[in-house]
Design a protein around this motif. Sequence first.
Motif, PDB file in Angstrom:
ATOM      1  N   GLU A  91       0.839  -1.210   0.000  1.00  0.00           N
ATOM      2  CA  GLU A  91       0.000   0.000   0.000  1.00  0.00           C
ATOM      3  C   GLU A  91       0.868   1.251   0.000  1.00  0.00           C
ATOM      4  O   GLU A  91       0.535   2.240  -0.669  1.00  0.00           O
ATOM      5  CB  GLU A  91      -0.936   0.010   1.215  1.00  0.00           C
ATOM      6  N   ASN A  92       1.973   1.225   0.719  1.00  0.00           N
ATOM      7  CA  ASN A  92       2.892   2.359   0.755  1.00  0.00           C
ATOM      8  C   ASN A  92       3.426   2.641  -0.647  1.00  0.00           C
ATOM      9  O   ASN A  92       3.407   3.785  -1.112  1.00  0.00           O
ATOM     10  CB  ASN A  92       4.021   2.073   1.746  1.00  0.00           C
ATOM     11  N   VAL A 130       4.517  10.731   1.417  1.00  0.00           N
ATOM     12  CA  VAL A 130       3.708   9.515   1.484  1.00  0.00           C
ATOM     13  C   VAL A 130       4.580   8.325   1.883  1.00  0.00           C
ATOM     14  O   VAL A 130       4.196   7.520   2.734  1.00  0.00           O
ATOM     15  CB  VAL A 130       2.983   9.250   0.143  1.00  0.00           C
ATOM     16  N   ARG A 131       5.754   8.213   1.304  1.00  0.00           N
ATOM     17  CA  ARG A 131       6.638   7.080   1.607  1.00  0.00           C
ATOM     18  C   ARG A 131       6.983   7.022   3.098  1.00  0.00           C
ATOM     19  O   ARG A 131       7.013   5.963   3.699  1.00  0.00           O
ATOM     20  CB  ARG A 131       7.921   7.171   0.779  1.00  0.00           C
ATOM     21  N   ARG A 132       7.183   8.163   3.708  1.00  0.00           N
ATOM     22  CA  ARG A 132       7.550   8.217   5.126  1.00  0.00           C
ATOM     23  C   ARG A 132       6.352   8.121   6.063  1.00  0.00           C
ATOM     24  O   ARG A 132       6.524   8.053   7.275  1.00  0.00           O
ATOM     25  CB  ARG A 132       8.324   9.497   5.413  1.00  0.00           C
ATOM     26  N   SER A 133       5.159   8.082   5.518  1.00  0.00           N
ATOM     27  CA  SER A 133       3.952   8.093   6.349  1.00  0.00           C
ATOM     28  C   SER A 133       3.648   6.744   6.992  1.00  0.00           C
ATOM     29  O   SER A 133       2.858   6.668   7.922  1.00  0.00           O
ATOM     30  CB  SER A 133       2.749   8.561   5.537  1.00  0.00           C
ATOM     31  N   GLY A 134       4.227   5.665   6.512  1.00  0.00           N
ATOM     32  CA  GLY A 134       4.006   4.357   7.115  1.00  0.00           C
ATOM     33  C   GLY A 134       3.410   3.356   6.158  1.00  0.00           C
ATOM     34  O   GLY A 134       3.313   3.590   4.961  1.00  0.00           O
ATOM     35  N   SER A 135       2.976   2.246   6.732  1.00  0.00           N
ATOM     36  CA  SER A 135       2.561   1.116   5.907  1.00  0.00           C
ATOM     37  C   SER A 135       1.055   0.982   5.722  1.00  0.00           C
ATOM     38  O   SER A 135       0.610   0.352   4.782  1.00  0.00           O
ATOM     39  CB  SER A 135       3.088  -0.184   6.513  1.00  0.00           C
ATOM     40  N   GLY A 178      -1.810   9.511   0.919  1.00  0.00           N
ATOM     41  CA  GLY A 178      -2.037   9.409  -0.523  1.00  0.00           C
ATOM     42  C   GLY A 178      -3.310  10.106  -0.968  1.00  0.00           C
ATOM     43  O   GLY A 178      -3.419  10.547  -2.107  1.00  0.00           O
ATOM     44  N   ALA A 179      -4.277  10.231  -0.061  1.00  0.00           N
ATOM     45  CA  ALA A 179      -5.533  10.907  -0.389  1.00  0.00           C
ATOM     46  C   ALA A 179      -5.391  12.425  -0.393  1.00  0.00           C
ATOM     47  O   ALA A 179      -6.294  13.124  -0.843  1.00  0.00           O
ATOM     48  CB  ALA A 179      -6.617  10.500   0.609  1.00  0.00           C
TER      49      ALA A 179
END
Length: 181
Positions: free
Chosen positions: A34-35, A51-56, A64-65
Motif C-alpha cells: 500500500e505504501n 507519502v513514503r515516510r507516512s508508514g505502511s 495518498g488521499a
Amino acid sequence: MGGPAIIDGKYHLYTDNFLPCKFMVNNVAYCSSENYFQCAKATNAHDHEIVRRSGSGMDCWLAGAQIDLRPDWEQVKVREMYVGNKAKFEQNFDFGKQLVATKGPIVFGGSTSFWNKWNGLILDRVRAELRQDQQIVEKIKQLMDKYEQTNVNKNIHFTSLIAASRLQLFFKFISPFLRRL
C-alpha cells in the motif's frame, strides 16, 4: 485497501496490502505494498517522499488521499498495485513461499468491488509468476492491458474532487471497521 485475502477457506495475513514489510522498487525502499501504491500516485518527489515516510497502513492511505494525483492515474493504478505486490512477494521469500503453497481462488473483501476484484487477480498473477505458470500469467496480463487501454483517456483533471471522494470512501468503509477495534 486490500486484505487480508481468503484462500483455501482461510485468511492469509501476508496478503494484506497494509502489512508492514520491506522491499525495493527502482532502488527506493517501501514498507508495504500500500505504501508503494500510494507513492505511485504522486506527481512530484516531495509528495512521494511525504507519502513514503507516512508508514505502511492507514496513515499512508490518508497521506495518498491528500496529494495531487498523476494525470494518468486511472489508466495505471492496477499496474502500480501489481508492481508493489510483485516486489513484496519476490523480495519477502516467506510471503512468496506461503502464496505459492495455496491452491484456491484468492478472494478479497472489505474494499470497493473494483479493488476486491483486482487485488485477487493481481495476487493470482504474482502466484502464477512465482510458480512459472505462463498460461495464467498471460491471461491476467491481458486483462490488465485491456484495463489500461480502456482507461487511456480517463485522465484526472479534478484532483481535489478525487481527494474528497477518497475521504468519503474512508468514512464509508474504514470508519465502521475502526469503531469495532
